[in-house]
Design an enzyme around this catalytic site. Sequence first.
Site, PDB file in Angstrom:
ATOM      1  N   ASP A 111       0.798  -1.232   0.000  1.00 44.30           N
ATOM      2  CA  ASP A 111       0.000   0.000   0.000  1.00 44.30           C
ATOM      3  C   ASP A 111       0.831   1.283   0.000  1.00 44.30           C
ATOM      4  O   ASP A 111       1.994   1.305   0.373  1.00 44.30           O
ATOM      5  CB  ASP A 111      -0.980   0.009   1.185  1.00 44.30           C
ATOM      6  CG  ASP A 111      -0.305  -0.264   2.527  1.00 44.30           C
ATOM      7  OD1 ASP A 111       0.750  -0.921   2.550  1.00 44.30           O
ATOM      8  OD2 ASP A 111      -0.834   0.177   3.565  1.00 44.30           O
ATOM      9  N   GLU A 177      -0.661  -2.232   5.084  1.00 46.04           N
ATOM     10  CA  GLU A 177       0.279  -2.177   6.216  1.00 46.04           C
ATOM     11  C   GLU A 177       0.105  -0.862   6.963  1.00 46.04           C
ATOM     12  O   GLU A 177       0.099  -0.818   8.180  1.00 46.04           O
ATOM     13  CB  GLU A 177       1.722  -2.321   5.723  1.00 46.04           C
ATOM     14  CG  GLU A 177       2.742  -2.500   6.846  1.00 46.04           C
ATOM     15  CD  GLU A 177       3.112  -1.214   7.576  1.00 46.04           C
ATOM     16  OE1 GLU A 177       3.171  -1.236   8.819  1.00 46.04           O
ATOM     17  OE2 GLU A 177       3.321  -0.191   6.925  1.00 46.04           O
ATOM     18  N   GLU A 178      -0.042   0.227   6.200  1.00 44.61           N
ATOM     19  CA  GLU A 178      -0.180   1.546   6.838  1.00 44.61           C
ATOM     20  C   GLU A 178      -1.516   1.656   7.556  1.00 44.61           C
ATOM     21  O   GLU A 178      -1.619   2.318   8.580  1.00 44.61           O
ATOM     22  CB  GLU A 178      -0.061   2.657   5.780  1.00 44.61           C
ATOM     23  CG  GLU A 178       1.202   2.603   4.915  1.00 44.61           C
ATOM     24  CD  GLU A 178       2.460   3.013   5.677  1.00 44.61           C
ATOM     25  OE1 GLU A 178       2.339   3.362   6.866  1.00 44.61           O
ATOM     26  OE2 GLU A 178       3.545   2.976   5.078  1.00 44.61           O
ATOM     27  N   ARG A 221      18.569  -6.126  13.796  1.00 48.12           N
ATOM     28  CA  ARG A 221      19.039  -6.508  15.114  1.00 48.12           C
ATOM     29  C   ARG A 221      18.281  -7.752  15.552  1.00 48.12           C
ATOM     30  O   ARG A 221      17.160  -7.995  15.091  1.00 48.12           O
ATOM     31  CB  ARG A 221      18.866  -5.383  16.133  1.00 48.12           C
ATOM     32  CG  ARG A 221      17.430  -5.190  16.609  1.00 48.12           C
ATOM     33  CD  ARG A 221      17.238  -3.882  17.331  1.00 48.12           C
ATOM     34  NE  ARG A 221      18.205  -3.688  18.397  1.00 48.12           N
ATOM     35  CZ  ARG A 221      18.111  -4.190  19.623  1.00 48.12           C
ATOM     36  NH1 ARG A 221      17.074  -4.929  19.948  1.00 48.12           N
ATOM     37  NH2 ARG A 221      19.027  -3.946  20.535  1.00 48.12           N
ATOM     38  N   HIS A 405       7.592   8.303   4.518  1.00 50.97           N
ATOM     39  CA  HIS A 405       6.327   9.038   4.725  1.00 50.97           C
ATOM     40  C   HIS A 405       6.444  10.519   4.334  1.00 50.97           C
ATOM     41  O   HIS A 405       5.472  11.252   4.453  1.00 50.97           O
ATOM     42  CB  HIS A 405       5.779   8.917   6.161  1.00 50.97           C
ATOM     43  CG  HIS A 405       5.279   7.529   6.479  1.00 50.97           C
ATOM     44  ND1 HIS A 405       4.271   7.272   7.381  1.00 50.97           N
ATOM     45  CD2 HIS A 405       5.647   6.317   5.994  1.00 50.97           C
ATOM     46  CE1 HIS A 405       4.049   5.971   7.454  1.00 50.97           C
ATOM     47  NE2 HIS A 405       4.881   5.366   6.611  1.00 50.97           N
TER      48      HIS A 405
HETATM   49 ZN   LIG Z   1       5.159   3.381   6.298  1.00 47.69          ZN
HETATM   50 ZN   LIG Z   2       6.508   0.898   5.213  1.00 46.35          ZN
END
Ligand SMILES: [Zn+2]
Ligand SMILES: [Zn+2]
Length: 446
Positions: A111, A177-178, A221, A405
């Site tokens: 997305d 996802e957002e 990590r 973003h």
């Molecule tokens: Zn993002």
């Molecule tokens: Zn992302």
Amino acid sequence: MKMLTGIAALGGAASLALLMAMPAAAQSAVSLDERAAAQAAAVQADVVKWRRDIHQHPELSEEEVRTAKLVADHLRALGLEVRTGIAKTGVVGILRGGKPGGVVALRADMDALPVEEQTGLPFASKVKAMYDGKQTSVMHACGHDAHVAMLMGTAKILAGMKADIAGTVIFVFQPSEEGTLGPRVSGAELMIKENLFGALEPDAIFAIHVVPGESGKLLWRSGGMYAASDRIEIRLSGKQTHGARPWDGTDMPAIASGIVQDFAHIASRQVNVTHAPTVLTIAAINGGNRFNIIPESMTLLGTLRTFDPEMRKLAMAKAEASVASISALYGGSAEFIWTAPTPAVINDPKLTAAMTDALRKAAGKAGIDNQIDPATGSDDYSYFSRLYPSIYYNLGIGFPKGTNHSPFFDVVDEGALEVGVRSQVLTTLTFLQKIQSGELPRRKAK
Ligand SMILES: [Zn+2]
Ligand SMILES: [Zn+2]
């Protein structure tokens, strides 16, 4: 081996063609990283072309229709088993190798974001869509265009190696996802609810995310990599009063400021700061409209970020107790609402250690950093990482004018995408080899 090193040194499409022409016995003598490198170079032009196309046609969360079709058509053309419409627009492709073995899943999110692109790229987005009731510009400002393109390239390579693959590879193209406005609908959570893996659950799952940084560098990590995120809404209510006579009502701003101060103490002094970081933020205080009226209500908005489930529970309990007691102190009452919980992205220590060599070989000249600081951002990939042994790593793509973003975010060096593809191919094949050899265990059904 000498002769084969010479072939790998030719690089790119030439070496791939030679590899294809070689008898299987000779091919198996070529090291895995040489094969992965040659093939990643060979699909690079396609990956760049796909990335630019997807970049030019970004789609908001839950609306990834064009992207999903592009992906599904590609996977079908490669001969994979394809399922579509999972979590609305999610796509899953299954590649069954020629030999039995483990199961590994690779995830890419699809997305874009309601951001007006200002990169000035020739393939910059001019797309608009409805968002929050308004026509809004849409942009791939988080690099998910690159994720989709890299995984398409990886699928092409692995499909070409099908006969030699011992095990199964599942390609997960995840929507949302957002997330959308309002109650967060996580694409990962929804795909899991809709049983995306069916009976074929993976022994491990991998994901990659592009970030500003030295091009081709791989960063991760062990343990908590991205924070758990919980949204906070606090509704304070009491008795309205004159600004000159706060003692006649509920001193609403005093409650709000008390909460802000106490939250800082909770995060810095009331949880074990030596174990893992905690961020407890009030980001917005809404209420009141005049210099001499203390309002009857106020709303505070904020977020909690943690890396340890026990510390999360403790911070939540302390935050609730703090709000209740400070409100009571001033004669008000409070409603504490937690929403949109997203778990932490945890990199499985054993799996992470076992994949380090593969990632080092895959990285570009910039190499690896496997001890980065934990990031207080979040990614709903965590819904996968809490179910399956998992690795999530970052790929440096150069230094754009803005971060993820921002309207200036860009994959500055598309050469980094080749590193991303190489890392996906190499970790997949290495993982399946280690399952085969017994060095890594099959996942036990829960
Ligand atoms: Zn993002
Ligand atoms: Zn992302």
